[in-house]
Scaffold this motif. Structure first.
Motif, PDB file in Angstrom:
ATOM      1  N   GLY A 100      47.703 -12.121  35.865  1.00 50.32           N
ATOM      2  CA  GLY A 100      48.456 -12.763  34.804  1.00 50.32           C
ATOM      3  C   GLY A 100      48.555 -14.256  35.016  1.00 50.32           C
ATOM      4  O   GLY A 100      48.153 -14.793  36.044  1.00 50.32           O
ATOM      5  N   GLU A 101      49.102 -14.927  34.030  1.00 51.67           N
ATOM      6  CA  GLU A 101      49.231 -16.375  34.069  1.00 51.67           C
ATOM      7  C   GLU A 101      50.426 -16.774  34.927  1.00 51.67           C
ATOM      8  O   GLU A 101      51.530 -16.319  34.704  1.00 51.67           O
ATOM      9  CB  GLU A 101      49.409 -16.908  32.634  1.00 51.67           C
ATOM     10  CG  GLU A 101      49.185 -18.383  32.491  1.00 51.67           C
ATOM     11  CD  GLU A 101      47.760 -18.811  32.794  1.00 51.67           C
ATOM     12  OE1 GLU A 101      47.574 -19.943  33.264  1.00 51.67           O
ATOM     13  OE2 GLU A 101      46.841 -18.013  32.566  1.00 51.67           O
ATOM     14  N   VAL A 102      50.181 -17.612  35.915  1.00 50.46           N
ATOM     15  CA  VAL A 102      51.225 -18.070  36.825  1.00 50.46           C
ATOM     16  C   VAL A 102      51.177 -19.595  36.871  1.00 50.46           C
ATOM     17  O   VAL A 102      50.107 -20.170  37.027  1.00 50.46           O
ATOM     18  CB  VAL A 102      51.007 -17.498  38.250  1.00 50.46           C
ATOM     19  CG1 VAL A 102      52.062 -18.011  39.200  1.00 50.46           C
ATOM     20  CG2 VAL A 102      51.005 -15.980  38.223  1.00 50.46           C
ATOM     21  N   PRO A 103      52.329 -20.265  36.710  1.00 47.62           N
ATOM     22  CA  PRO A 103      52.321 -21.723  36.757  1.00 47.62           C
ATOM     23  C   PRO A 103      51.977 -22.228  38.159  1.00 47.62           C
ATOM     24  O   PRO A 103      52.524 -21.754  39.143  1.00 47.62           O
ATOM     25  CB  PRO A 103      53.756 -22.104  36.388  1.00 47.62           C
ATOM     26  CG  PRO A 103      54.566 -20.924  36.771  1.00 47.62           C
ATOM     27  CD  PRO A 103      53.671 -19.721  36.564  1.00 47.62           C
ATOM     28  N   ALA A 104      51.038 -23.158  38.207  1.00 43.03           N
ATOM     29  CA  ALA A 104      50.621 -23.703  39.496  1.00 43.03           C
ATOM     30  C   ALA A 104      51.523 -24.858  39.911  1.00 43.03           C
ATOM     31  O   ALA A 104      52.149 -25.504  39.071  1.00 43.03           O
ATOM     32  CB  ALA A 104      49.174 -24.185  39.400  1.00 43.03           C
TER      33      ALA A 104
ATOM     34  N   LEU B  61      52.181 -11.876  51.908  1.00 47.30           N
ATOM     35  CA  LEU B  61      51.925 -13.301  52.118  1.00 47.30           C
ATOM     36  C   LEU B  61      51.467 -13.542  53.557  1.00 47.30           C
ATOM     37  O   LEU B  61      50.486 -14.261  53.797  1.00 47.30           O
ATOM     38  CB  LEU B  61      53.181 -14.121  51.808  1.00 47.30           C
ATOM     39  CG  LEU B  61      53.084 -15.634  52.021  1.00 47.30           C
ATOM     40  CD1 LEU B  61      51.998 -16.242  51.151  1.00 47.30           C
ATOM     41  CD2 LEU B  61      54.437 -16.283  51.736  1.00 47.30           C
ATOM     42  N   GLY B  62      52.164 -12.937  54.513  1.00 44.34           N
ATOM     43  CA  GLY B  62      51.788 -13.100  55.917  1.00 44.34           C
ATOM     44  C   GLY B  62      50.373 -12.636  56.199  1.00 44.34           C
ATOM     45  O   GLY B  62      49.608 -13.308  56.897  1.00 44.34           O
ATOM     46  N   ARG B  63      49.990 -11.493  55.643  1.00 40.79           N
ATOM     47  CA  ARG B  63      48.637 -10.962  55.859  1.00 40.79           C
ATOM     48  C   ARG B  63      47.589 -11.932  55.316  1.00 40.79           C
ATOM     49  O   ARG B  63      46.573 -12.202  55.971  1.00 40.79           O
ATOM     50  CB  ARG B  63      48.491  -9.591  55.187  1.00 40.79           C
ATOM     51  CG  ARG B  63      47.111  -8.962  55.389  1.00 40.79           C
ATOM     52  CD  ARG B  63      47.030  -7.578  54.767  1.00 40.79           C
ATOM     53  NE  ARG B  63      47.960  -6.640  55.358  1.00 40.79           N
ATOM     54  CZ  ARG B  63      47.783  -6.009  56.517  1.00 40.79           C
ATOM     55  NH1 ARG B  63      46.701  -6.227  57.222  1.00 40.79           N
ATOM     56  NH2 ARG B  63      48.676  -5.153  56.969  1.00 40.79           N
ATOM     57  N   ALA B  64      47.832 -12.485  54.137  1.00 39.61           N
ATOM     58  CA  ALA B  64      46.867 -13.418  53.547  1.00 39.61           C
ATOM     59  C   ALA B  64      46.761 -14.703  54.362  1.00 39.61           C
ATOM     60  O   ALA B  64      45.664 -15.227  54.574  1.00 39.61           O
ATOM     61  CB  ALA B  64      47.270 -13.729  52.105  1.00 39.61           C
ATOM     62  N   VAL B  65      47.892 -15.214  54.845  1.00 38.61           N
ATOM     63  CA  VAL B  65      47.869 -16.439  55.650  1.00 38.61           C
ATOM     64  C   VAL B  65      47.217 -16.155  57.007  1.00 38.61           C
ATOM     65  O   VAL B  65      46.429 -16.965  57.503  1.00 38.61           O
ATOM     66  CB  VAL B  65      49.283 -17.039  55.803  1.00 38.61           C
ATOM     67  CG1 VAL B  65      49.255 -18.248  56.724  1.00 38.61           C
ATOM     68  CG2 VAL B  65      49.835 -17.434  54.437  1.00 38.61           C
ATOM     69  N   PHE B  66      47.501 -14.992  57.600  1.00 45.40           N
ATOM     70  CA  PHE B  66      46.841 -14.619  58.846  1.00 45.40           C
ATOM     71  C   PHE B  66      45.327 -14.602  58.660  1.00 45.40           C
ATOM     72  O   PHE B  66      44.583 -15.052  59.532  1.00 45.40           O
ATOM     73  CB  PHE B  66      47.313 -13.235  59.310  1.00 45.40           C
ATOM     74  CG  PHE B  66      48.234 -13.269  60.482  1.00 45.40           C
ATOM     75  CD1 PHE B  66      49.496 -13.820  60.375  1.00 45.40           C
ATOM     76  CD2 PHE B  66      47.862 -12.733  61.696  1.00 45.40           C
ATOM     77  CE1 PHE B  66      50.367 -13.851  61.451  1.00 45.40           C
ATOM     78  CE2 PHE B  66      48.716 -12.750  62.788  1.00 45.40           C
ATOM     79  CZ  PHE B  66      49.972 -13.307  62.663  1.00 45.40           C
ATOM     80  N   ALA B  67      44.871 -14.053  57.534  1.00 45.97           N
ATOM     81  CA  ALA B  67      43.431 -13.982  57.282  1.00 45.97           C
ATOM     82  C   ALA B  67      42.806 -15.376  57.254  1.00 45.97           C
ATOM     83  O   ALA B  67      41.670 -15.559  57.693  1.00 45.97           O
ATOM     84  CB  ALA B  67      43.168 -13.261  55.962  1.00 45.97           C
TER      85      ALA B  67
ATOM     86  N   LEU C  50      48.989 -19.423  48.278  1.00 46.64           N
ATOM     87  CA  LEU C  50      49.683 -19.403  46.985  1.00 46.64           C
ATOM     88  C   LEU C  50      48.827 -20.039  45.899  1.00 46.64           C
ATOM     89  O   LEU C  50      48.790 -19.564  44.766  1.00 46.64           O
ATOM     90  CB  LEU C  50      51.030 -20.107  47.085  1.00 46.64           C
ATOM     91  CG  LEU C  50      52.085 -19.392  47.926  1.00 46.64           C
ATOM     92  CD1 LEU C  50      53.334 -20.244  48.045  1.00 46.64           C
ATOM     93  CD2 LEU C  50      52.416 -18.031  47.352  1.00 46.64           C
ATOM     94  N   ARG C  51      48.140 -21.118  46.224  1.00 47.75           N
ATOM     95  CA  ARG C  51      47.265 -21.811  45.255  1.00 47.75           C
ATOM     96  C   ARG C  51      46.156 -20.868  44.784  1.00 47.75           C
ATOM     97  O   ARG C  51      45.737 -20.919  43.647  1.00 47.75           O
ATOM     98  CB  ARG C  51      46.654 -23.039  45.891  1.00 47.75           C
ATOM     99  CG  ARG C  51      45.849 -23.876  44.917  1.00 47.75           C
ATOM    100  CD  ARG C  51      45.099 -25.037  45.575  1.00 47.75           C
ATOM    101  NE  ARG C  51      45.928 -25.849  46.438  1.00 47.75           N
ATOM    102  CZ  ARG C  51      45.691 -26.040  47.742  1.00 47.75           C
ATOM    103  NH1 ARG C  51      44.655 -25.475  48.337  1.00 47.75           N
ATOM    104  NH2 ARG C  51      46.473 -26.810  48.454  1.00 47.75           N
ATOM    105  N   GLY C  52      45.715 -19.998  45.704  1.00 51.25           N
ATOM    106  CA  GLY C  52      44.647 -19.058  45.363  1.00 51.25           C
ATOM    107  C   GLY C  52      45.124 -17.872  44.548  1.00 51.25           C
ATOM    108  O   GLY C  52      44.404 -16.914  44.366  1.00 51.25           O
ATOM    109  N   GLY C  53      46.356 -17.892  44.061  1.00 53.79           N
ATOM    110  CA  GLY C  53      46.851 -16.819  43.219  1.00 53.79           C
ATOM    111  C   GLY C  53      47.854 -15.921  43.910  1.00 53.79           C
ATOM    112  O   GLY C  53      48.092 -14.803  43.478  1.00 53.79           O
ATOM    113  N   GLY C  54      48.424 -16.382  44.997  1.00 52.08           N
ATOM    114  CA  GLY C  54      49.414 -15.574  45.697  1.00 52.08           C
ATOM    115  C   GLY C  54      48.796 -14.872  46.873  1.00 52.08           C
ATOM    116  O   GLY C  54      47.670 -15.138  47.260  1.00 52.08           O
TER     117      GLY C  54
END
Length: 156
Positions: free
Chosen positions: A108-112, A15-21, A150-154
Protein backbone atom coordinates in the motif's frame (compact mmCIF):
# COMPACT_ATOMS: atom_id res chain seq x y z
CA UNK A 1 16.03 -0.37 27.83
CA UNK A 2 12.64 0.08 26.15
CA UNK A 3 10.07 -2.68 26.30
CA UNK A 4 7.71 -2.30 23.34
CA UNK A 5 4.95 -4.19 25.11
CA UNK A 6 3.15 -7.32 23.97
CA UNK A 7 1.78 -5.85 20.74
CA UNK A 8 5.08 -4.26 19.77
CA UNK A 9 7.26 -7.37 19.78
CA UNK A 10 6.16 -8.44 16.29
CA UNK A 11 7.18 -5.06 14.88
CA UNK A 12 10.50 -5.18 16.75
CA UNK A 13 11.18 -8.71 15.48
CA UNK A 14 10.36 -7.77 11.89
CA UNK A 15 12.30 -4.49 11.86
CA UNK A 16 15.20 -6.07 13.75
CA UNK A 17 15.39 -9.02 11.34
CA UNK A 18 15.50 -6.69 8.32
CA UNK A 19 18.19 -4.48 9.86
CA UNK A 20 20.21 -7.56 10.90
CA UNK A 21 20.06 -8.75 7.29
CA UNK A 22 21.61 -5.45 6.21
CA UNK A 23 24.34 -5.40 8.88
CA UNK A 24 25.23 -9.06 9.48
CA UNK A 25 27.33 -9.46 6.35
CA UNK A 26 29.25 -12.50 7.57
CA UNK A 27 26.09 -14.38 8.61
CA UNK A 28 27.58 -15.59 11.90
CA UNK A 29 24.82 -14.25 14.14
CA UNK A 30 21.81 -16.42 14.93
CA UNK A 31 19.08 -13.79 14.79
CA UNK A 32 16.28 -15.97 16.17
CA UNK A 33 18.31 -16.89 19.25
CA UNK A 34 19.44 -13.28 19.80
CA UNK A 35 15.87 -12.02 19.47
CA UNK A 36 14.61 -14.63 21.95
CA UNK A 37 17.25 -13.61 24.50
CA UNK A 38 16.48 -9.94 23.94
CA UNK A 39 12.73 -10.49 24.36
CA UNK A 40 13.31 -12.39 27.62
CA UNK A 41 15.66 -9.77 29.06
CA UNK A 42 15.99 -6.51 27.10
CA UNK A 43 18.04 -4.97 29.92
CA UNK A 44 20.48 -7.85 30.13
CA UNK A 45 21.36 -8.15 26.46
CA UNK A 46 23.25 -4.88 26.14
CA UNK A 47 25.52 -4.69 29.16
CA UNK A 48 28.18 -2.12 29.95
CA UNK A 49 30.87 -4.55 28.86
CA UNK A 50 28.93 -5.27 25.66
CA UNK A 51 30.05 -8.87 25.75
CA UNK A 52 27.65 -11.82 25.66
CA UNK A 53 28.06 -14.27 28.52
CA UNK A 54 30.51 -17.08 27.85
CA UNK A 55 28.60 -20.14 26.79
CA UNK A 56 25.44 -18.23 25.90
CA UNK A 57 25.72 -19.45 22.32
CA UNK A 58 25.14 -15.95 21.02
CA UNK A 59 27.95 -14.10 19.33
CA UNK A 60 26.98 -10.59 18.44
CA UNK A 61 29.54 -8.07 17.35
CA UNK A 62 29.84 -4.32 16.91
CA UNK A 63 26.76 -2.44 15.82
CA UNK A 64 24.60 -5.57 15.79
CA UNK A 65 24.34 -5.30 19.58
CA UNK A 66 22.23 -2.19 19.18
CA UNK A 67 19.82 -3.30 16.44
CA UNK A 68 17.15 -4.80 18.68
CA UNK A 69 17.36 -2.12 21.39
CA UNK A 70 17.09 0.59 18.72
CA UNK A 71 14.18 -1.19 17.02
CA UNK A 72 12.40 -1.59 20.36
CA UNK A 73 12.99 2.09 21.20
CA UNK A 74 11.61 3.21 17.84
CA UNK A 75 8.53 0.97 18.03
CA UNK A 76 7.80 2.12 21.59
CA UNK A 77 8.40 5.75 20.66
CA UNK A 78 5.98 5.58 17.77
CA UNK A 79 3.36 3.80 19.86
CA UNK A 80 3.36 6.40 22.61
CA UNK A 81 1.98 9.89 22.19
CA UNK A 82 4.33 11.45 24.72
CA UNK A 83 7.56 9.61 25.44
CA UNK A 84 9.84 12.34 26.70
CA UNK A 85 12.71 14.07 24.95
CA UNK A 86 12.98 11.73 21.99
CA UNK A 87 9.45 12.51 20.82
CA UNK A 88 10.29 16.20 21.03
CA UNK A 89 13.45 15.50 19.00
CA UNK A 90 11.61 13.55 16.34
CA UNK A 91 8.56 15.74 16.16
CA UNK A 92 5.00 14.64 15.55
CA UNK A 93 5.24 14.53 11.74
CA UNK A 94 8.37 12.37 11.63
CA UNK A 95 7.02 10.06 14.34
CA UNK A 96 3.72 9.70 12.47
CA UNK A 97 5.48 8.90 9.19
CA UNK A 98 7.73 6.32 10.86
CA UNK A 99 4.61 4.80 12.41
CA UNK A 100 3.04 4.57 8.96
CA UNK A 101 6.20 2.98 7.57
CA UNK A 102 6.24 0.40 10.38
CA UNK A 103 2.55 -0.37 9.90
CA UNK A 104 2.68 -0.29 6.08
CA UNK A 105 5.09 -3.17 5.61
CA UNK A 106 2.39 -5.26 3.98
CA UNK A 107 2.08 -2.95 0.99
CA UNK A 108 0.00 0.00 0.00
CA UNK A 109 0.87 3.66 -0.20
CA UNK A 110 3.03 4.84 2.70
CA UNK A 111 4.31 8.41 3.11
CA UNK A 112 8.08 8.55 2.84
CA UNK A 113 10.39 10.55 5.03
CA UNK A 114 11.95 13.44 3.16
CA UNK A 115 15.76 13.83 3.42
CA UNK A 116 15.53 16.33 6.29
CA UNK A 117 13.14 14.06 8.21
CA UNK A 118 15.49 11.11 7.63
CA UNK A 119 18.34 13.12 9.13
CA UNK A 120 16.22 13.99 12.18
CA UNK A 121 15.32 10.31 12.64
CA UNK A 122 18.94 9.18 12.15
CA UNK A 123 20.15 11.73 14.69
CA UNK A 124 17.52 10.67 17.25
CA UNK A 125 18.23 6.95 16.78
CA UNK A 126 22.00 7.47 16.94
CA UNK A 127 21.72 9.65 20.06
CA UNK A 128 19.61 7.00 21.76
CA UNK A 129 22.04 4.21 20.77
CA UNK A 130 24.95 6.23 22.17
CA UNK A 131 22.99 6.70 25.40
CA UNK A 132 22.95 2.91 25.92
CA UNK A 133 26.64 2.42 25.18
CA UNK A 134 27.18 2.40 21.42
CA UNK A 135 30.15 4.34 20.19
CA UNK A 136 29.52 7.04 17.58
CA UNK A 137 30.28 4.76 14.63
CA UNK A 138 28.10 1.91 15.90
CA UNK A 139 25.24 4.30 16.66
CA UNK A 140 25.41 5.89 13.22
CA UNK A 141 25.61 2.49 11.50
CA UNK A 142 22.52 1.17 13.28
CA UNK A 143 20.54 4.40 12.80
CA UNK A 144 21.28 4.53 9.07
CA UNK A 145 20.46 0.83 8.64
CA UNK A 146 17.10 1.26 10.39
CA UNK A 147 16.20 4.20 8.16
CA UNK A 148 17.39 2.34 5.04
CA UNK A 149 15.08 -0.55 5.93
CA UNK A 150 12.18 1.82 6.50
CA UNK A 151 12.98 3.67 3.25
CA UNK A 152 12.78 0.32 1.45
CA UNK A 153 9.15 -0.07 2.49
CA UNK A 154 9.43 -1.12 6.11
CA UNK A 155 10.75 -4.24 7.72
CA UNK A 156 9.06 -6.82 5.54
Amino acid sequence: MPDPGPGGWAAVESLGRAVFAVLDTDGRTDYAEWFEEFQEDPQGVVKPALTPAVGSGVTVTSALLYVLPAAAWLVKLVAERLAGQAVDTLGETVRAKIGSLLEGRGGGEVPALDPDEEQVAIAALAAWARSVGADAEQADTVARAVIAVLRGGGAA
